[in-house]
Scaffold this active site. Structure first.
Site, PDB file in Angstrom:
ATOM      1  N   HIS A 160       0.817  -1.220   0.000  1.00  0.00           N
ATOM      2  CA  HIS A 160       0.000   0.000   0.000  1.00  0.00           C
ATOM      3  C   HIS A 160       0.852   1.273   0.000  1.00  0.00           C
ATOM      4  O   HIS A 160       0.402   2.329   0.470  1.00  0.00           O
ATOM      5  CB  HIS A 160      -0.968   0.035   1.187  1.00  0.00           C
ATOM      6  CG  HIS A 160      -1.688  -1.253   1.390  1.00  0.00           C
ATOM      7  ND1 HIS A 160      -2.881  -1.550   0.775  1.00  0.00           N
ATOM      8  CD2 HIS A 160      -1.350  -2.360   2.095  1.00  0.00           C
ATOM      9  CE1 HIS A 160      -3.261  -2.767   1.121  1.00  0.00           C
ATOM     10  NE2 HIS A 160      -2.337  -3.295   1.910  1.00  0.00           N
ATOM     11  N   SER A 281      14.415  20.348 -17.708  1.00  0.00           N
ATOM     12  CA  SER A 281      13.164  21.061 -17.940  1.00  0.00           C
ATOM     13  C   SER A 281      13.475  22.334 -18.710  1.00  0.00           C
ATOM     14  O   SER A 281      14.548  22.910 -18.561  1.00  0.00           O
ATOM     15  CB  SER A 281      12.517  21.395 -16.589  1.00  0.00           C
ATOM     16  OG  SER A 281      11.721  22.555 -16.692  1.00  0.00           O
ATOM     17  N   LYS A 287      15.887  20.851 -12.659  1.00  0.00           N
ATOM     18  CA  LYS A 287      15.271  19.541 -12.867  1.00  0.00           C
ATOM     19  C   LYS A 287      16.135  18.511 -13.564  1.00  0.00           C
ATOM     20  O   LYS A 287      16.891  18.818 -14.474  1.00  0.00           O
ATOM     21  CB  LYS A 287      14.002  19.729 -13.700  1.00  0.00           C
ATOM     22  CG  LYS A 287      12.866  20.315 -12.891  1.00  0.00           C
ATOM     23  CD  LYS A 287      12.257  19.263 -11.999  1.00  0.00           C
ATOM     24  CE  LYS A 287      10.826  19.049 -12.413  1.00  0.00           C
ATOM     25  NZ  LYS A 287      10.342  17.777 -12.032  1.00  0.00           N
ATOM     26  N   GLU A 294       9.312   6.871 -17.645  1.00  0.00           N
ATOM     27  CA  GLU A 294       7.927   7.300 -17.915  1.00  0.00           C
ATOM     28  C   GLU A 294       7.469   6.823 -19.291  1.00  0.00           C
ATOM     29  O   GLU A 294       6.309   6.442 -19.475  1.00  0.00           O
ATOM     30  CB  GLU A 294       7.832   8.826 -17.788  1.00  0.00           C
ATOM     31  CG  GLU A 294       8.050   9.269 -16.335  1.00  0.00           C
ATOM     32  CD  GLU A 294       8.363  10.762 -16.205  1.00  0.00           C
ATOM     33  OE1 GLU A 294       7.885  11.552 -17.020  1.00  0.00           O
ATOM     34  OE2 GLU A 294       9.094  11.117 -15.255  1.00  0.00           O
ATOM     35  N   LYS A 329      -0.458  -7.616 -39.064  1.00  0.00           N
ATOM     36  CA  LYS A 329       0.997  -7.416 -39.055  1.00  0.00           C
ATOM     37  C   LYS A 329       1.395  -6.082 -38.428  1.00  0.00           C
ATOM     38  O   LYS A 329       2.355  -6.013 -37.659  1.00  0.00           O
ATOM     39  CB  LYS A 329       1.545  -7.546 -40.481  1.00  0.00           C
ATOM     40  CG  LYS A 329       1.531  -9.002 -40.952  1.00  0.00           C
ATOM     41  CD  LYS A 329       1.718  -9.173 -42.427  1.00  0.00           C
ATOM     42  CE  LYS A 329       0.527  -8.773 -43.257  1.00  0.00           C
ATOM     43  NZ  LYS A 329      -0.706  -9.577 -43.009  1.00  0.00           N
TER      44      LYS A 329
HETATM   45  N1  ARG Z   1      -1.797  -8.861 -47.878  1.00  0.00           N
HETATM   46  C1  ARG Z   1      -2.681  -9.924 -47.525  1.00  0.00           C
HETATM   47  C2  ARG Z   1      -2.714 -10.049 -46.002  1.00  0.00           C
HETATM   48  O1  ARG Z   1      -1.840  -9.618 -45.390  1.00  0.00           O
HETATM   49  C3  ARG Z   1      -2.247 -11.222 -48.122  1.00  0.00           C
HETATM   50  C4  ARG Z   1      -3.341 -12.207 -48.258  1.00  0.00           C
HETATM   51  C5  ARG Z   1      -4.331 -11.766 -49.275  1.00  0.00           C
HETATM   52  N2  ARG Z   1      -5.335 -12.752 -49.501  1.00  0.00           N
HETATM   53  C6  ARG Z   1      -6.490 -12.440 -50.109  1.00  0.00           C
HETATM   54  N3  ARG Z   1      -7.346 -13.407 -50.231  1.00  0.00           N
HETATM   55  N4  ARG Z   1      -6.805 -11.226 -50.460  1.00  0.00           N
HETATM   56  O2  ARG Z   1      -3.615 -10.576 -45.440  1.00  0.00           O
END
Ligand code: ARG
Length: 462
Positions: A160, A281, A287, A294, A329
């Site tokens: 705490h 700062s 500072k 952070e 991705k």
């Molecule tokens: N650039 C696409 C992705 O990252 C690749 C797969 C595309 N597949 C499709 N059926 N359009 O998902």
């Protein structure tokens, strides 16, 4: 002759995509990071097609050489990535046509971008996990080094944020070593789960070509091919696991950073950092702020957010491939970059941290942190039920508080008012170092335990 501006599906399409859709639908700016994996997987795919006599050897060889050339071009920053070809797969295929002509048309035999992308992505995530674990090892080594130098550094442990009991700063640091070693296991576990190769699942149904999926799986470093073609192109569990491991690890780094921010404050003044990891700062000349800590704490939000986004993308998605998956991705790359930076910054924070041992010890003596030791003593030596000892110790704390003294400043006479016939070495019970070293239970903060743990980790982290 192929028109170099046309998409592969142009034969079916009457009109080109709108400008907006081209921009929004394209992922090349993100997935160009997969070029190595994509080329590697394509080369193995072609080797398999040649071996299985599915495509002519002559054309296959041309494709492999062309792909190697493309890799060199990208390595040297000489490749022109084009939005109109959507993604890394089609950018590479288009360029292959330019370099080797119609032989390039054999490359996409018995595969789809659906199995292609998930193969590339799995290879990438596996390598990223290995890399994160190596960086975690470096961080753990820095923590271990700092711990070795602070076995005897006594500080108050908090619950705490109130002074609780004396602990060693090394024991505190080793707590983070435990968290980080679990993080490593999470990434490692994902590497094991990733170990099945989706290549050859094609769009979703598999293929009628006589492909050898065991060959491609092995050559690409996977243990075996995936069992089910539909699952193969739909599965993003491995991305979720990566994001989840990253989020948990970021959370641990955030807590460490938060501790450091508190310990570095003037109010606590337990640690200081060298200028290498501080900022000034623009208005307050005096500072020195611990910005890196952070930023690590703040960026945990990015790691959490990416995990949440990925889970949400998957939630209502029918089986199997949908374009929704294309954004996976960006989330994973971003989480990797963020976590990697946070890990590197944590290493620097640890390396540039110095303990202010006297301040830590002073603080450990405040807040009656050895009151529990007195209760324990009464239970152990006087054989009182713990609750009774606890009550006596509470009264002693009240008395000391009224007198405005620490427990170790009380005289024997004063203590004897609360409990009769206390041994002469009694004041030792109130000594913070003695308190720390008395915690000899397995996993406790005694320096003896800590030294054992340091030895164990030293041999593990070699
Ligand atoms: N650039 C696409 C992705 O990252 C690749 C797969 C595309 N597949 C499709 N059926 N359009 O998902």
């Amino acid at each position: 002759m192929r028109n170099k501006n046309k998409t592969v599906w142009s034969h079916r399409f009457g009109k080109a995509n709108s400008k907006n859709f081209q921009r929004i639908g394209s992922s090349i700016n993100v997935d160009k990071r997969l070029y190595n994996e994509d080329i590697q997987a394509s080369i193995v795919h072609v080797q398999m097609l040649i071996k299985q006599k599915i495509i002519p050897k002559k054309d296959g060889k041309k494709i492999i050489n062309g792909l190697k050339k493309i890799k060199r071009e990208i390595d040297k920053n000489k490749f022109k990535f084009e939005e109109k070809f959507e993604d890394i797969h089609q950018n590479i295929e288009k360029r292959l046509f330019q370099i080797i002509g119609e032989s390039a048309g054999y490359l996409h035999t018995a595969r789809s971008r659906n199995d292609q992308v998930v193969t590339d992505f799995k290879i990438w995530v596996k390598d990223a996990s290995i890399d994160i674990n190596k960086t975690l090892d470096s961080l753990m080594r820095s923590i271990l080094k700092k711990a070795s130098k602070n076995v005897d550094t006594v500080m108050p442990g908090f619950t705490h944020l109130k002074n609780a009991q004396p602990i060693s700063f090394a024991h505190y640091l080793l707590a983070y070593l435990e968290m980080l070693s679990r993080d490593k296991k999470r990434f490692k576990n994902n590497i094991t789960l990733i170990d099945e190769c989706p290549l050859g699942s094609a769009a979703l149904a598999g293929t009628s070509f006589n492909i050898d999926r065991k060959f491609t799986a092995k050559k690409l470093g996977f243990k075996k091919p995936t069992n089910n073609s539909i699952d193969s192109v739909s599965d993003r569990d491995f991305a979720i696991d990566f994001l989840s491991a990253a989020a948990t690890c970021a959370m641990h780094l955030s807590r460490l950073s938060e501790d450091f921010i508190i310990f570095n404050s003037e109010a606590f003044s337990f640690v200081e950092f060298t200028d290498k990891v501080l900022t000034g700062s623009s208005i307050m000349p005096q500072k020195k702020n611990p910005d890196p800590a952070e930023l690590i704490r703040g960026r945990t939000a990015i790691n959490y957010g990416n995990l949440n986004s990925m889970l949400t993308i998957m939630k209502g998605l029918p089986i199997s491939y949908y374009k929704d998956l294309q954004d996976d991705k960006e989330l994973v790359f971003d989480s990797y970059d963020t976590l990697k930076d946070s890990l590197l910054m944590s290493i620097e924070l640890i390396e540039n941290l110095h303990t202010k041992k006297n301040n830590m010890k002073d603080m450990a003596q405040k807040g009656y942190t050895t009151a529990t030791d007195f209760a324990d003593y009464l239970a152990k030596i006087k054989k009182l039920p713990f609750r009774k000892g606890y009550a006596i110790s509470s009264k002693l704390v009240n008395y000391a508080e009224r007198k405005k003294v620490r427990l170790d400043q009380l005289s024997m006479n004063e203590i004897n008012k609360f409990v009769k016939k206390v041994e002469i070495n009694m004041p030792k019970i109130f000594d913070v170092v003695n308190s720390m070293n008395s915690k000899t239970s397995f996993g406790g903060t005694s320096t003896k335990n800590i030294r054992k743990m340091i030895k164990k980790y030293k041999s593990e982290l070699k």
